[in-house]
Design an enzyme around this catalytic site. Structure first.
Site, PDB file in Angstrom:
ATOM      1  NE  ARG A 191      38.610  40.831  32.219  1.00 54.08           N
ATOM      2  CZ  ARG A 191      39.727  40.687  32.906  1.00 54.08           C
ATOM      3  NH1 ARG A 191      40.448  41.756  33.219  1.00 54.08           N
ATOM      4  NH2 ARG A 191      40.136  39.495  33.302  1.00 54.08           N
ATOM      5  CB  ILE A 192      34.714  43.875  36.024  1.00 52.12           C
ATOM      6  CG1 ILE A 192      34.077  45.241  35.745  1.00 52.12           C
ATOM      7  CG2 ILE A 192      35.223  43.822  37.461  1.00 52.12           C
ATOM      8  CD1 ILE A 192      32.823  45.518  36.552  1.00 52.12           C
ATOM      9  CB  THR A 228      49.049  39.136  39.554  1.00 49.36           C
ATOM     10  OG1 THR A 228      49.327  39.459  38.186  1.00 49.36           O
ATOM     11  CG2 THR A 228      50.198  38.280  40.078  1.00 49.36           C
ATOM     12  N   GLY A 229      47.279  37.423  37.487  1.00 47.55           N
ATOM     13  CA  GLY A 229      47.274  36.319  36.534  1.00 47.55           C
ATOM     14  C   GLY A 229      45.991  36.274  35.732  1.00 47.55           C
ATOM     15  CB  THR A 263      47.659  42.766  37.926  1.00 53.49           C
ATOM     16  OG1 THR A 263      46.684  42.627  36.900  1.00 53.49           O
ATOM     17  CG2 THR A 263      47.010  43.285  39.195  1.00 53.49           C
TER      18      THR A 263
END
Length: 326
Positions: free
Chosen positions: A225-226, A247-248, A197
């Site tokens: 998917r969100i 992010t991750g 991301t």
């Protein structure tokens, strides 16, 4: 005020065997984005303009997982999401399920400024984009050959692939690698952990903080998917105190409302930015793997992660500049 500061990221979680060429390519892109942001800040652009400008650059380059080069769904298509937040008034905009919008972060800003809502998704977001006259492209524009190949590996492994660009090396093959992985998401096995991301956080000369995050999500994800990136307070947050982009492992970031937690512990516990980032990474992720970048109204900049590494870069008005992977 401590002057302006900026940070960018290209994802937390890095393959320990990442080729040096790939590392240098990532560093060059992060440096270019920092230079763009620094130039804009020196020209007195407000923080909200700068985060949009930098994330648009990241979305246009196929190196990381956002815009062109986004990860593919289980159906072989791209569904992108992004969010942006202006800390001075805590205004925000977010979008999900985009398939033809060239720069999702700019549509997120239009949701913030040109609609009565904070979040639009899928067909509604696409229709809003058409009405706003933003640049649209065919879904094929976002698809790269690297991603097509990695989706094939993911399907063979019957797994979600976080690191969708780097082939899984070894004699056992991708399927075995996925099954042997100790990492899990919501109790299900995943393979090598390296989501990519992108995000940017900025504080300008006036002490105004802003944040923006954009992603294609997970390779081989379920359609619809969100993740955390478009969720205000989870993947993105900005207040009068700070701006944060995460992010991750999206599901872990969502559970911990990670970005908001940084601002909350600064406000309620009186921690400074570095203390706040360290606190939430150590105490709010449980067993999740993630990272974040952050700036404060005082001109501080910080990053934190509990993964092998995080693609990141930061700079301050005082002349500090750093780009790193590990």
């Amino acid at each position: 005020m401590g002057g302006w500061a900026i940070a960018v990221h290209g994802g937390a979680g890095v393959d320990p065997n990442l080729p040096m060429e790939r590392q240098e390519e990532a560093k060059r892109l992060l440096t270019r984005c920092l230079d763009i942001g620094i130039s804009a800040l020196r020209s007195n652009l407000p923080a909200i303009d700068v985060v949009e400008l930098v994330v648009r650059e990241l979305e246009t380059d196929p190196l990381f997982n956002s815009g062109r080069g986004s990860a593919l769904t289980e159906n072989g298509t791209v569904e992108m999401e992004a969010s942006i937040m202006d800390g001075s008034k805590r205004r925000c905009g977010a979008v999900s399920g985009l398939t033809t919008v060239k720069n999702p972060v700019s549509l997120a800003r239009l949701v913030m400024e040109k609609s009565p809502h904070s979040y639009l998704g899928f067909s509604g977001a696409e229709e809003f984009a058409k009405k706003q006259g933003v640049e649209m492209v065919d879904n094929e524009y976002f698809i790269t050959q690297d991603n097509v190949g990695m989706l094939k590996l993911a399907k063979e492994a019957n797994s979600i692939l976080f690191d969708y660009r780097i082939p899984i090396v070894g004699t056992c093959g991708a399927g075995a690698a996925a099954m042997d992985s100790p990492l899990q998401m919501n109790g299900l096995p995943i393979s090598v952990y390296a989501p990519e991301t992108v995000g940017c956080v900025v504080v300008d000369k006036e002490g105004r903080c802003a944040a923006a995050t954009s992603t294609g999500g997970l390779m081989n994800k379920m359609s619809g998917r969100i993740g955390d990136s478009p969720l205000i307070g989870s993947g993105t947050y900005a207040s009068e105190l700070c701006g944060v982009s995460c992010t991750g492992e999206g599901e872990a970031i969502i559970r911990s409302t990670l970005a908001r937690e940084v601002s909350a512990v600064m406000e309620y516990k009186g921690l400074n930015l570095h203390e706040a980032v360290d606190y939430v990474i150590k105490h709010r992720l449980d067993e999740g793997k993630a990272g974040l970048i952050a700036v404060s109204k005082e001109g501080e900049v910080a990053c934190g992660f509990n993964t092998n590494g995080m693609f990141r870069g930061c700079a301050t008005e005082g002349g500090f500049m750093e780009v790193g992977v590990w």
